[in-house]
Design a protein around this motif. Sequence first.
Motif, PDB file in Angstrom:
ATOM      1  N   LEU A 218     -23.284  28.975 -12.080  1.00 61.34           N
ATOM      2  CA  LEU A 218     -23.097  28.271 -13.208  1.00 61.34           C
ATOM      3  C   LEU A 218     -24.098  28.876 -14.593  1.00 61.34           C
ATOM      4  O   LEU A 218     -23.566  28.976 -15.805  1.00 61.34           O
ATOM      5  CB  LEU A 218     -23.124  26.705 -13.220  1.00 61.34           C
ATOM      6  CG  LEU A 218     -22.751  25.925 -14.511  1.00 61.34           C
ATOM      7  CD1 LEU A 218     -21.321  26.128 -14.682  1.00 61.34           C
ATOM      8  CD2 LEU A 218     -22.757  24.494 -14.316  1.00 61.34           C
ATOM      9  N   ARG A 219     -25.057  29.253 -14.020  1.00 64.57           N
ATOM     10  CA  ARG A 219     -25.894  29.879 -15.102  1.00 64.57           C
ATOM     11  C   ARG A 219     -25.576  31.102 -15.777  1.00 64.57           C
ATOM     12  O   ARG A 219     -25.842  31.282 -16.977  1.00 64.57           O
ATOM     13  CB  ARG A 219     -27.391  30.279 -14.324  1.00 64.57           C
ATOM     14  CG  ARG A 219     -28.009  29.054 -14.040  1.00 64.57           C
ATOM     15  CD  ARG A 219     -29.540  29.464 -13.087  1.00 64.57           C
ATOM     16  NE  ARG A 219     -29.039  30.383 -11.949  1.00 64.57           N
ATOM     17  CZ  ARG A 219     -30.053  31.119 -11.176  1.00 64.57           C
ATOM     18  NH1 ARG A 219     -31.308  31.280 -11.560  1.00 64.57           N
ATOM     19  NH2 ARG A 219     -29.515  31.949  -9.952  1.00 64.57           N
ATOM     20  N   ALA A 220     -24.317  31.574 -15.383  1.00 70.74           N
ATOM     21  CA  ALA A 220     -23.908  32.830 -16.063  1.00 70.74           C
ATOM     22  C   ALA A 220     -23.056  32.418 -17.099  1.00 70.74           C
ATOM     23  O   ALA A 220     -22.676  33.185 -17.886  1.00 70.74           O
ATOM     24  CB  ALA A 220     -23.046  33.625 -14.873  1.00 70.74           C
ATOM     25  N   LEU A 221     -22.690  31.139 -17.196  1.00 70.14           N
ATOM     26  CA  LEU A 221     -21.972  30.535 -17.900  1.00 70.14           C
ATOM     27  C   LEU A 221     -22.596  29.784 -19.381  1.00 70.14           C
ATOM     28  O   LEU A 221     -22.153  29.043 -19.973  1.00 70.14           O
ATOM     29  CB  LEU A 221     -20.825  29.871 -17.692  1.00 70.14           C
ATOM     30  CG  LEU A 221     -19.672  30.640 -16.829  1.00 70.14           C
ATOM     31  CD1 LEU A 221     -18.613  29.683 -16.427  1.00 70.14           C
ATOM     32  CD2 LEU A 221     -19.296  31.730 -17.462  1.00 70.14           C
ATOM     33  N   ARG A 222     -24.113  29.870 -19.030  1.00 70.17           N
ATOM     34  CA  ARG A 222     -24.853  28.812 -19.828  1.00 70.17           C
ATOM     35  C   ARG A 222     -24.591  28.843 -21.310  1.00 70.17           C
ATOM     36  O   ARG A 222     -24.451  27.941 -22.246  1.00 70.17           O
ATOM     37  CB  ARG A 222     -26.400  29.027 -19.509  1.00 70.17           C
ATOM     38  CG  ARG A 222     -27.343  28.091 -20.203  1.00 70.17           C
ATOM     39  CD  ARG A 222     -28.654  28.293 -19.835  1.00 70.17           C
ATOM     40  NE  ARG A 222     -28.953  27.957 -18.513  1.00 70.17           N
ATOM     41  CZ  ARG A 222     -30.095  27.972 -17.800  1.00 70.17           C
ATOM     42  NH1 ARG A 222     -31.156  28.593 -18.213  1.00 70.17           N
ATOM     43  NH2 ARG A 222     -30.180  27.494 -16.511  1.00 70.17           N
ATOM     44  N   PRO A 223     -24.557  30.158 -22.001  1.00 66.44           N
ATOM     45  CA  PRO A 223     -24.370  30.193 -23.417  1.00 66.44           C
ATOM     46  C   PRO A 223     -23.012  29.609 -23.931  1.00 66.44           C
ATOM     47  O   PRO A 223     -22.995  29.032 -24.862  1.00 66.44           O
ATOM     48  CB  PRO A 223     -24.294  31.953 -23.735  1.00 66.44           C
ATOM     49  CG  PRO A 223     -25.320  32.444 -22.580  1.00 66.44           C
ATOM     50  CD  PRO A 223     -24.838  31.561 -21.250  1.00 66.44           C
ATOM     51  N   ILE A 224     -22.065  29.874 -23.086  1.00 68.03           N
ATOM     52  CA  ILE A 224     -20.788  29.139 -23.402  1.00 68.03           C
ATOM     53  C   ILE A 224     -20.879  27.594 -23.306  1.00 68.03           C
ATOM     54  O   ILE A 224     -20.459  27.068 -24.158  1.00 68.03           O
ATOM     55  CB  ILE A 224     -19.584  29.897 -22.405  1.00 68.03           C
ATOM     56  CG1 ILE A 224     -19.564  31.211 -22.544  1.00 68.03           C
ATOM     57  CG2 ILE A 224     -18.299  28.970 -22.669  1.00 68.03           C
ATOM     58  CD1 ILE A 224     -18.422  31.745 -21.366  1.00 68.03           C
TER      59      ILE A 224
END
Length: 425
Positions: free
Chosen positions: A300-306
Motif C-alpha cells: 500500500l505504501r506505493a499508493l501513499r501519494p494518491i
Amino acid sequence: MSPVAGDPAGGDAVAHGAPPAVIGRRGATRVALASAVAAAAGYVVLVLASRTLTPAQNADFLAFWALMFGLFGVLAGVQTETTRGVRRAAQLGTTGARALPVSLAVGAVLAVAAAATAPLWGTAVLGAGSAADLAVVLAAVLLFAGHSSQAGALSGVGAWDRFADLVGLEALVRVAATAAAAAVGAAVAGFEAAAAAGACTWLLLLVAPPYRRALHAHVDVPWRGFVRGLAHAMAAAAASAVLVVGFPVLLRVTSTPEEFATAAPLILAVSLTRAPLMIPLSAFQGVVITHVLEHRDRGLRALRPIVLALAAAGVVGAGLASVVGPWLMTLLFGPAYEVDGGVLAGLTLAAVGLALLTLTGAVTIALDLHRAFSTGWVVATLVTVVLLLTPWATEARTVTSLLVGPLVGVVVHLVALRRQRVARR
C-alpha cells in the motif's frame, strides 16, 4: 500465444514483444483524457434524460441505469482479474487460459442468472411491464463482458493508448445514442436502449488489428484457476457495484413508492459527487494494479501519494459542495432538483471513502489476497445496507450508510495487508 506488452510511453503495446512497462506520461495522459470524457459523458446522459423526461419517468430511467451499470460493475471484476492475470503471465513467462472465451462465458452465466431471478426483483426495480427493459439489460451484460475482457487485456499488456480509446469511445457512443433519443423526444424505453448502446463499442473497434490481437491475450493460470480468481473479483465487484452505481436500486427497494418518486434529486446528487473521483479512478484501476505488481514489496505504501491527495480533495470538495453544490444542481438539472448543501458535503466525503476502498482493494488483489479483496467489499456493502434500513429520513440514512460502509471495508483490507506484511518478515 503469450501476452505481449508495450513501450514505456504506453503506445501500441499489443504489437510489440517487450516485457510489460509501467504507464508512461503519454499513456497516463491518454487514460486521464478518456476518463474525463467518460465522466462528462455520464453527466450529459443524465442531463439529457432529466431535461426530456418527467421527474417520475426519470426516476424509472435512473433505476434502469443503476441496474445496468450495477451489472456492468459486477463485470468490472473480469477486467480487474484479467489485468492481473495477463500482467502476471508476462512477468512469469507463463501461458494459461485465454481471457476472452472465459470472460464471455462468465457474462452469459451472469445474464442467465439475472433472467432466472428476475421474477423476484424485476417489478420492484424496473416497475410494471419490465420484460423489454430486462431484455435490454441482459443483451448489454453479455456485450459488456467482452468489453471488460478487452479492457483488462489491454491494461495487462500495457496498451494504454488502446485502452484509453476503448474507454473514451464507449462513453461517446452512449452519448451519441442518448442525444438521438432526446432529439426525437423518445420515451423511457428509448433512453434505456441508448444507454445500453455503448456496450457494442469493443466490437466496432475490432476492425483495427491491435484490438483483434488483444483478443488472444492469455492469463497466468489455467481456466479453472482463472474462474476461481474471477469469482472472487466479481464478488468484490458485485459489492462495489451496489455501492458505486447500484445504490438507486437499493434506495428503491428500501423506500416506499412515495419516497422513491421524490428521490431523483438525491440519486443525481450521489452520482454528481462521486463521478469526479470514481470515474477517473475506475479508468485507472488497471494502472493501479500494474503499478502495485511492479512494486510488490512496497504494498500500500506505493499508493501513499494518491491516498493523501484523495484525503485533501475530500476536504476541499466537501467545502465547495456545501457552498456551490445546491446552485450547481439546479443549474444542471432544473429547479426540481434542489439538494441541501450539507447533504452534498456529506456525499462528497462518502465518495472519498469509496475511492479509498477502491484503492485498498486494488492493492489486495494485486498481491493475490483475493479473499480479503472480496471480503472487504462485501462487508462494506452489508454495513451500508444495514444502515440504509434504519428508520431515519432518506437523506440521513443515505449519507450515513455511504459514509460508514466503505470505511469499514477499508479497515478489512488494511488488516489483511498488515497480516501479509508481518507473515513475510
